[in-house]
Each structure stands twice: as structure tokens, then as C-alpha cells.
Enzyme design. Sequence first.
Site, short mmCIF file in Angstrom:
data_model
loop_
_atom_site.label_atom_id
_atom_site.label_comp_id
_atom_site.label_asym_id
_atom_site.label_seq_id
_atom_site.Cartn_x
_atom_site.Cartn_y
_atom_site.Cartn_z
CG HIS A 1 -6.31 -2.34 8.82
ND1 HIS A 1 -5.87 -1.55 9.87
CD2 HIS A 1 -4.92 -2.63 8.77
CE1 HIS A 1 -5.02 -1.20 10.27
NE2 HIS A 1 -4.16 -2.19 9.05
CG ASN B 1 -9.35 -1.42 12.52
OD1 ASN B 1 -7.88 -2.90 11.78
ND2 ASN B 1 -9.56 -0.94 11.78
CG ASP C 1 0.12 -0.31 2.59
OD1 ASP C 1 0.86 -0.92 2.70
OD2 ASP C 1 -0.98 -1.51 3.58
CD GLU D 1 -8.88 0.76 8.83
OE1 GLU D 1 -9.33 -0.09 8.92
OE2 GLU D 1 -8.60 2.33 8.29
#
Length: 279
Positions: free
Chosen positions: A157, A155, A87, A162
Site C-alpha cells: 500500500h 502489503n 492521509d 490498501e
Amino acid sequence: MEILIRPSAYAVAQQAADIIASYVRVDHNGSPQNPGGADDDRGGDSNGGAVLGLATGSTPLATYQELIRRHKQEDLSFRGCTVFMLDEYVGLAPDHEQSYARTIRREFTDHVDIDDADVYSPAGNTADPLQAAADYEELITRKQVAIQLLGIGTNGHIGFNEPTSSLNSVTRLKTLQPQTIADNARFFDSADEVPKHVLTQGLATIQRAGHLLLVATGANKAAAIAAAVEGPLSSMCPASTLQLHPHATVLVDEQAASLLTFREYYQYADQNKPSYQAY
């Protein structure tokens, strides 16, 4: 999915380096060795080295440091290897200190014998991020990533996929959740400086790699690891997509493994792993 539990973050880094090194070793003719036996699928690029998918963040740093040490002290060569990054922040130039293009060079590739021209990442500073995402997806589709190193967010990811990301997503523009921005603020002078948008490989893109290696350490990752490994396959925990992959390894320390229900079984399976079966 194979779950490997190691006693410390240091031991996790050592094991991760062992696994990655098994893909990047080359003989004197530049041909990939086959450390896993005749049936091992650890393929190489036409350059003579493996195609590596790499991640940034805090957890992989110890693994990169160990690989650098092996390169300098044990002659581990990355010659011919190609790197694809997961990314990139939108709006940061490649030479920005916190861009992932710069980070992976600073933390790893500048210290080994990977040709800088063979290190690829999404073009985050382009005027057309949507086209940049499509271009990167097309580029990575033409290669077969041998092993993809992954971290996991608190979380759940992976990459910057996400919660609620499509399980069939490809490389695209994403808006970061506030929690992810807060988690990454430590790399910037303030949370306000963290870009709100990124280009990220999608979950389907990540799934095309031959081997997924997810590393996690610390008690703050325990809930995310439990959800990814033992929870339902769900877009609410993007890392749970590893449950679908034919060769996925989750490598964690004792703290990150603390909420796993079948922890004892994972340790038993590891202790009784056949000698002819590669990690």
C-alpha cells in the site's frame, strides 16, 4: 521509473534529502531555483516555495532529520513551501500525539521555516468524514504538488490505499486491513487503539504530483518493492501505480532491493546517468 539502490538506510535518507532539497531551495527573492536545468519542471507555489507532498511512518524519519540538519547547518530554507499530507486517522484530533497532523509537525515542520498555516492534512476528527475527504480532494486539486514522498507497506500500500484500491481512486474514506493495523500498532499502546478508518489521498490523486519519490529500507519491504517495480500493474499492489507515472523514483537500500530481478541493470543505469539529467 528510476530505481536507485543505495548501500544503507542512511544513504537512502541522504539521497532522498538531496532530491527534496532540489525542489525547496529558493533564492533571496523567494523564487524557486531551477537546479535541473532549463527543461526541469520543478515548479513552485505562488508563495515562492514548492508544494510538497509528505508522508509519515518510520522510513521517512531519517530523511526529515537530514533536511532539518541542512536547514539548521547549511541554511536550506523552506520559506514559502506548502505541505500536503497523504492521509489521516479518522477520529483523532489534530493535536492527538499519533495523528499525522501532529506527527509531521513533531518530526519535521516545527523544526524548519515552513509556516504552520501552510501544512494541510485531511480533517480526521470531523463529524462528516466523507465531506472532509471531498473537501481535501478539492483543496489539493487547486495546487500542483511538485514532489510526493511515499513509503510502502509490506502489503504494497501507498498512503492508505490498501490492496484492491481502485487505480483511479481519489481522496476518500478507507477501512484499514488488519495487517496495516498490526504494522502501526507500535505507535500506540496496543493494536486496539489503532483507528480502523482513515482518510487518504487516492491513487489518482497521488498520480497528479509532478514527481513521485518512494523510499523503502529493510528486508521486510523487499517483496513489496519487487511487486511494485517488476510485478504487474494491479490493484493488489497499489504501489505498482508508479509504473504509470512519467517521473517516478524508487529509492531503496540493498536489503529492500534484494528481490529485484533487474537489480544489476538498475545499478548500471544509475552509474551511467548523464550529468545533465536531474534525479
